[in-house]
Design a protein around this motif. Structure first.
Motif: not given
Length: 324
Positions: A223, A197, A220, A195, A191
Motif C-alpha cells: 500500500q 494508499k 502495509y 486505507d 492505518y
C-alpha cells in the motif's frame, strides 16, 4: 559483576541475573563501565532465536550503551580510560561492564546525559543512515513514516523534521498518532481505520510521497509503495509486523521509483568512519536541544525482563533504558 543472561532461548521471563567475571580489553578493544543501556524491539527476537543475529549462549541482550571507559587494549589510540563514550555492540550491553571494539565507540560530550545518549545508536543511527545516506532526503520533500510511534518510527519523525521535510506519521491508533505529532509530524494516517494508499495520495494531492520509511512491512508495504511519488524512494527498515512482503516489481517500473535496503549494522562494519560521523551529528543535535529523544521508562538491570516485555507487547512509546 552483575549481568542479565539468556542461557536458553525463550521469552523475557526466562532471562536470569547472575554474577560473571569482568571482561578484559583485548587488542583493539575497550572496556566500558555501563551507566545506561538501551533495549530495542529486536532484543525480544534475539532472546527467542528469531533474529538474524544469533549469539552463542549464554549472552546478554542490549545492543547500545553509554558509560565510562575503564580499560583499553593493545592498539587502542583514540579512546583512553576515564572517557565518557557511547557504544554499539550488537548484543551484550545489559551487564555492568562490556568489552567493545574501539571502532564502535564514540566520545560522549559532557553535557549529554548517559540515559539520553544510550538510546541514540540503533534507532536514531538507523534513521539518519536511512534518510540521509540511503534516502537522499531533501528539505521540502514529504516522508511517510510507518510505525511512527515505535523506536525507529519516532526517530524518523524527529530527524526528518530536523532535515526540513514534511512528515506524515502512520500508525494503528489515535494515541500513537498523537505521540508522533508531539515530535514534528504535520499529518497523520490511522492505518487501522483508513486505507493507507488512498489517504497518503489524498494528503499529497495525488502526487504521492517522496520517501517511505517502513520498519513495519507486512500488509502495509505494498500500500505504501503504491502511494510513492515518481522517482520516490521506498526505504526497507525492517519487518515488525512479522511478515516479509512480496512486492510486485511492475510498481517500481511504472513509478520510476527505488526500493532501497537499510542495513545499518552492516553499514557500521563496512563504513565505520561514516557511522562515527552520524553519531557525532546526533550527539550534537542533542547537545543543542534540537533533538530530544523520548524515554519511555528507565529500569534497573534486574528488571530487564520486565522492560523487554514492554517492548514485546508494543506498549513502549520511545526508548526503554536500563541502568545498573
Amino acid at each position: 559483576m552483575k549481568a542479565i543472561l539468556c542461557k536458553a532461548y525463550g521469552p523475557p521471563e526466562t532471562l536470569v541475573l547472575e554474577d560473571i567475571a569482568e571482561p578484559e580489553a583485548g587488542p583493539g578493544e575497550v572496556v566500558v563501565e555501563m551507566k545506561a543501556a538501551a533495549l530495542n524491539f529486536f532484543d525480544t527476537l534475539i532472546i527467542e532465536n528469531r533474529y538474524q543475529t544469533k549469539p552463542d549462549l549464554p549472552f546478554s541482550p542490549g545492543a547500545e550503551m553509554a558509560g565510562i571507559v575503564s580499560a583499553v587494549g593493545e592498539g587502542v589510540t583514540r579512546i583512553k580510560p576515564g572517557d565518557r563514550v557511547v557504544a554499539y555492540n550488537r548484543f551484550g550491553c545489559c551487564r555492568e561492564k562490556v568489552a567493545v571494539k574501539e571502532a564502535n565507540v564514540t566520545a560522549l560530550p559532557n553535557d549529554v546525559p548517559f540515559a539520553l545518549a544510550a538510546g541514540l545508536m540503533v534507532t536514531y543511527g538507523t534513521t539518519l543512515h536511512a534518510l540521509r545516506g540511503r534516502g537522499d532526503l531533501k528539505p521540502g520533500e514529504t516522508v511517510a513514516v510507518l510505525g511512527a510511534s515505535g523506536g525507529v518510527g519516532q526517530a524518523a519523525v524527529e530527524i526528518a523534521t530536523l532535515m526540513g521535510a514534511r512528515v506524515i506519521a502512520c500508525a494503528s491508533s489515535e494515541e500513537k498518532l498523537a505521540f508522533a505529532r508531539r515530535f514534528g509530524a504535520t499529518d497523520t494516517v490511522n492505518y487501522a481505520k483508513e486505507d493507507l494508499k488512498t489517504r497518503l495520495k489524498e494528503l499529497t494531492d495525488g502526487a504521492g510521497v517522496d520517501v517511505v520509511y517502513d520498519p513495519v512491512g507486512g500488509d502495509y508495504a505494498e500500500q505504501a509503495l503504491r502511494a510513492t511519488a515518481w522517482r520516490g524512494r521506498y526505504l526497507v527498515i525492517g519487518f515488525a509486523a512479522g511478515a516479509i512482503p512480496k512486492i510486485p516489481l511492475n510498481l517500481v517500473l511504472l513509478k520510476g521509483c527505488d526500493i532501497r535496503g537499510v542495513f545499518w549494522g552492516a553499514a557500521n562494519e563496512r563504513e565505520p568512519d561514516q557511522h562515527r560521523k552520524d553519531v557525532e551529528q546526533l550527539l550534537d543535535w542533542v547537545a543543542k536541544g534540537e533533538l530530544k529523544p523520548h524515554i519511555h521508562a528507565v529500569y534497573p538491570l534486574a528488571e530487564t525482563p520486565r522492560a523487554l516485555e514492554e517492548l514485546a507487547q508494543r506498549r513502549a512509546l520511545g526508548k526503554v533504558i536500563i541502568e545498573p
